[in-house]
Design an enzyme around this catalytic site. Structure first.
Site, PDB file in Angstrom:
ATOM      1  N   LYS A  13      20.705  30.083  10.480  1.00 54.84           N
ATOM      2  CA  LYS A  13      22.078  29.660  10.173  1.00 54.84           C
ATOM      3  C   LYS A  13      22.384  29.800   8.675  1.00 54.84           C
ATOM      4  O   LYS A  13      23.412  30.318   8.298  1.00 54.84           O
ATOM      5  CB  LYS A  13      22.308  28.186  10.586  1.00 54.84           C
ATOM      6  CG  LYS A  13      22.052  27.890  12.047  1.00 54.84           C
ATOM      7  CD  LYS A  13      22.432  26.460  12.402  1.00 54.84           C
ATOM      8  CE  LYS A  13      21.670  25.398  11.635  1.00 54.84           C
ATOM      9  NZ  LYS A  13      20.236  25.326  11.953  1.00 54.84           N
ATOM     10  N   ARG A  88      25.630  17.510  14.212  1.00 54.60           N
ATOM     11  CA  ARG A  88      24.328  17.589  14.872  1.00 54.60           C
ATOM     12  C   ARG A  88      24.231  16.599  16.020  1.00 54.60           C
ATOM     13  O   ARG A  88      23.202  16.564  16.701  1.00 54.60           O
ATOM     14  CB  ARG A  88      23.230  17.276  13.872  1.00 54.60           C
ATOM     15  CG  ARG A  88      22.489  18.496  13.305  1.00 54.60           C
ATOM     16  CD  ARG A  88      21.546  17.967  12.271  1.00 54.60           C
ATOM     17  NE  ARG A  88      20.418  18.763  11.939  1.00 54.60           N
ATOM     18  CZ  ARG A  88      20.347  19.538  10.854  1.00 54.60           C
ATOM     19  NH1 ARG A  88      21.397  19.712  10.088  1.00 54.60           N
ATOM     20  NH2 ARG A  88      19.218  20.135  10.549  1.00 54.60           N
ATOM     21  N   ARG A 123       9.322  30.458   5.371  1.00 57.84           N
ATOM     22  CA  ARG A 123      10.645  30.202   4.802  1.00 57.84           C
ATOM     23  C   ARG A 123      10.540  29.672   3.366  1.00 57.84           C
ATOM     24  O   ARG A 123       9.690  28.836   3.074  1.00 57.84           O
ATOM     25  CB  ARG A 123      11.395  29.197   5.672  1.00 57.84           C
ATOM     26  CG  ARG A 123      12.779  28.892   5.154  1.00 57.84           C
ATOM     27  CD  ARG A 123      13.653  28.467   6.261  1.00 57.84           C
ATOM     28  NE  ARG A 123      13.693  27.025   6.391  1.00 57.84           N
ATOM     29  CZ  ARG A 123      14.718  26.386   6.938  1.00 57.84           C
ATOM     30  NH1 ARG A 123      15.757  27.055   7.413  1.00 57.84           N
ATOM     31  NH2 ARG A 123      14.705  25.088   7.037  1.00 57.84           N
ATOM     32  N   ARG A 156      10.323  24.399   1.386  1.00 59.98           N
ATOM     33  CA  ARG A 156      10.923  23.061   1.496  1.00 59.98           C
ATOM     34  C   ARG A 156       9.881  22.096   2.036  1.00 59.98           C
ATOM     35  O   ARG A 156       9.120  22.459   2.929  1.00 59.98           O
ATOM     36  CB  ARG A 156      12.091  23.126   2.484  1.00 59.98           C
ATOM     37  CG  ARG A 156      13.431  23.108   1.830  1.00 59.98           C
ATOM     38  CD  ARG A 156      14.520  23.423   2.807  1.00 59.98           C
ATOM     39  NE  ARG A 156      14.604  22.483   3.923  1.00 59.98           N
ATOM     40  CZ  ARG A 156      15.549  22.533   4.854  1.00 59.98           C
ATOM     41  NH1 ARG A 156      16.472  23.468   4.796  1.00 59.98           N
ATOM     42  NH2 ARG A 156      15.574  21.670   5.835  1.00 59.98           N
ATOM     43  N   ARG A 167      11.490  18.217  14.032  1.00 56.17           N
ATOM     44  CA  ARG A 167      12.872  18.668  13.883  1.00 56.17           C
ATOM     45  C   ARG A 167      13.331  19.457  15.113  1.00 56.17           C
ATOM     46  O   ARG A 167      14.494  19.360  15.525  1.00 56.17           O
ATOM     47  CB  ARG A 167      13.011  19.502  12.597  1.00 56.17           C
ATOM     48  CG  ARG A 167      12.836  18.627  11.351  1.00 56.17           C
ATOM     49  CD  ARG A 167      12.641  19.440  10.094  1.00 56.17           C
ATOM     50  NE  ARG A 167      13.814  20.203   9.735  1.00 56.17           N
ATOM     51  CZ  ARG A 167      13.788  21.269   8.944  1.00 56.17           C
ATOM     52  NH1 ARG A 167      12.656  21.721   8.455  1.00 56.17           N
ATOM     53  NH2 ARG A 167      14.905  21.890   8.658  1.00 56.17           N
TER      54      ARG A 167
HETATM   55  P1  AMP Z   1      18.975  21.189   7.251  1.00 57.51           P
HETATM   56  O1  AMP Z   1      18.910  21.693   5.841  1.00 57.51           O
HETATM   57  O2  AMP Z   1      20.298  21.423   7.889  1.00 57.51           O
HETATM   58  O3  AMP Z   1      17.829  21.687   8.094  1.00 57.51           O
HETATM   59  O4  AMP Z   1      18.811  19.586   7.150  1.00 57.51           O
HETATM   60  C1  AMP Z   1      17.641  18.994   6.609  1.00 57.51           C
HETATM   61  C2  AMP Z   1      17.558  17.539   7.053  1.00 57.51           C
HETATM   62  O5  AMP Z   1      18.711  16.814   6.579  1.00 57.51           O
HETATM   63  C3  AMP Z   1      17.528  17.313   8.555  1.00 57.51           C
HETATM   64  O6  AMP Z   1      16.228  17.419   9.115  1.00 57.51           O
HETATM   65  C4  AMP Z   1      18.076  15.877   8.652  1.00 57.51           C
HETATM   66  O7  AMP Z   1      17.094  14.923   8.284  1.00 57.51           O
HETATM   67  C5  AMP Z   1      19.140  15.871   7.559  1.00 57.51           C
HETATM   68  N1  AMP Z   1      20.470  16.304   8.063  1.00 57.51           N
HETATM   69  C6  AMP Z   1      21.175  17.413   7.666  1.00 57.51           C
HETATM   70  N2  AMP Z   1      22.349  17.507   8.312  1.00 57.51           N
HETATM   71  C7  AMP Z   1      22.397  16.442   9.153  1.00 57.51           C
HETATM   72  C8  AMP Z   1      23.353  15.984  10.112  1.00 57.51           C
HETATM   73  N3  AMP Z   1      24.501  16.653  10.345  1.00 57.51           N
HETATM   74  N4  AMP Z   1      23.068  14.852  10.799  1.00 57.51           N
HETATM   75  C9  AMP Z   1      21.937  14.146  10.572  1.00 57.51           C
HETATM   76  N5  AMP Z   1      20.971  14.528   9.691  1.00 57.51           N
HETATM   77  C10 AMP Z   1      21.204  15.664   8.984  1.00 57.51           C
END
Ligand code: AMP
Length: 210
Positions: A13, A88, A123, A156, A167
């Site tokens: 994404k 999400r 990644r 990360r 996740r």
């Molecule tokens: P991402 O970079 O989108 O993979 O997000 C990294 C982490 O941030 C996720 O594993 C969640 O802990 C938190 N996070 C990001 N976006 C959301 C969301 N829309 N709802 C809840 N937690 C989020």
């Protein structure tokens, strides 16, 4: 154009959002990036979110709904945006809808879990501007240095294999129901994964008609 990118962590994404953002001239709204910045800056939101992000769990809906409600009113969102990693959960999607936002398309990135686990191991991300890289599929031109801003490119902390498994589980349980949510509204489109970033971009452009 108001787009939602749906898909498991590591489905591509962020990479495709970067490309489409440049192509269409619309910003990417990534709650993951907003949270990582808040954690790095030690803000109240960052302090509340840290343990969830570190363990791969979802940050509570009220925090996310607050962040997104504020961000979408900023001037750069007037001409549209790409929501990357948000909503999400169903309550997040309902809150966006209740805010009077009508999205054009929710694009689902379809990638098998095994491919994701493999991919996440390689990644990398720019610590400064969050541009995504991959050690084989999309390496930075100079090792460890971001092509766009010169920032440090590194793994990360929540991409370690155990956290990735959490996740993925969270994705299947809490985020996948959004596919039906947007399908019922006639907004769901699907982008099948392709072996290269360029081929996947071509698929997405075909699906979106751009
Ligand atoms: P991402 O970079 O989108 O993979 O997000 C990294 C982490 O941030 C996720 O594993 C969640 O802990 C938190 N996070 C990001 N976006 C959301 C969301 N829309 N709802 C809840 N937690 C989020």
């Amino acid at each position: 154009m108001k787009l939602i990118f749906l898909g498991a962590p590591g489905a591509g994404k962020g990479t495709q959002a970067e490309i489409l953002s440049r192509l269409c001239g619309i910003p990417i709204i990534s709650t993951g990036k907003i949270l990582r910045d808040a954690i790095a800056n030690g803000t109240p939101i960052g302090r509340r979110a840290k343990e969830y992000v570190d363990s791969g769990k979802l940050v509570p809906d009220d925090v996310i709904i607050g962040i997104i409600g504020e961000r979408l009113t900023e001037a750069d969102c007037k001409g549209g945006y790409i929501l990357d990693g948000v909503p999400r959960t169903i309550p997040q999607a309902e809150a966006i809808e209740a805010g009077g936002i009508e999205i054009d398309c929710a694009l689902s990135f379809e990638v098998e879990d095994a491919v994701i686990i493999d991919r996440m191991a390689g990644r990398r991300v720019c610590k400064k501007c969050s541009a995504p890289f991959h050690i084989t599929a999309k390496p930075p031109k100079k090792e460890g240095v971001c092509d766009y801003c010169g920032g440090e490119v590194a793994a990360r902390s929540d991409d370690d294999p155990e956290t990735v498994k959490t996740r993925l589980k969270v994705y299947h349980e809490e985020t996948e129901p959004l596919l039906e949510f947007y399908s019922r509204r006639g907004k769901l489109k699907t982008a099948e994964n392709r072996p290269t970033v360029e081929e996947t971009t071509a698929v997405i452009r075909g699906v979106l008609g751009i």
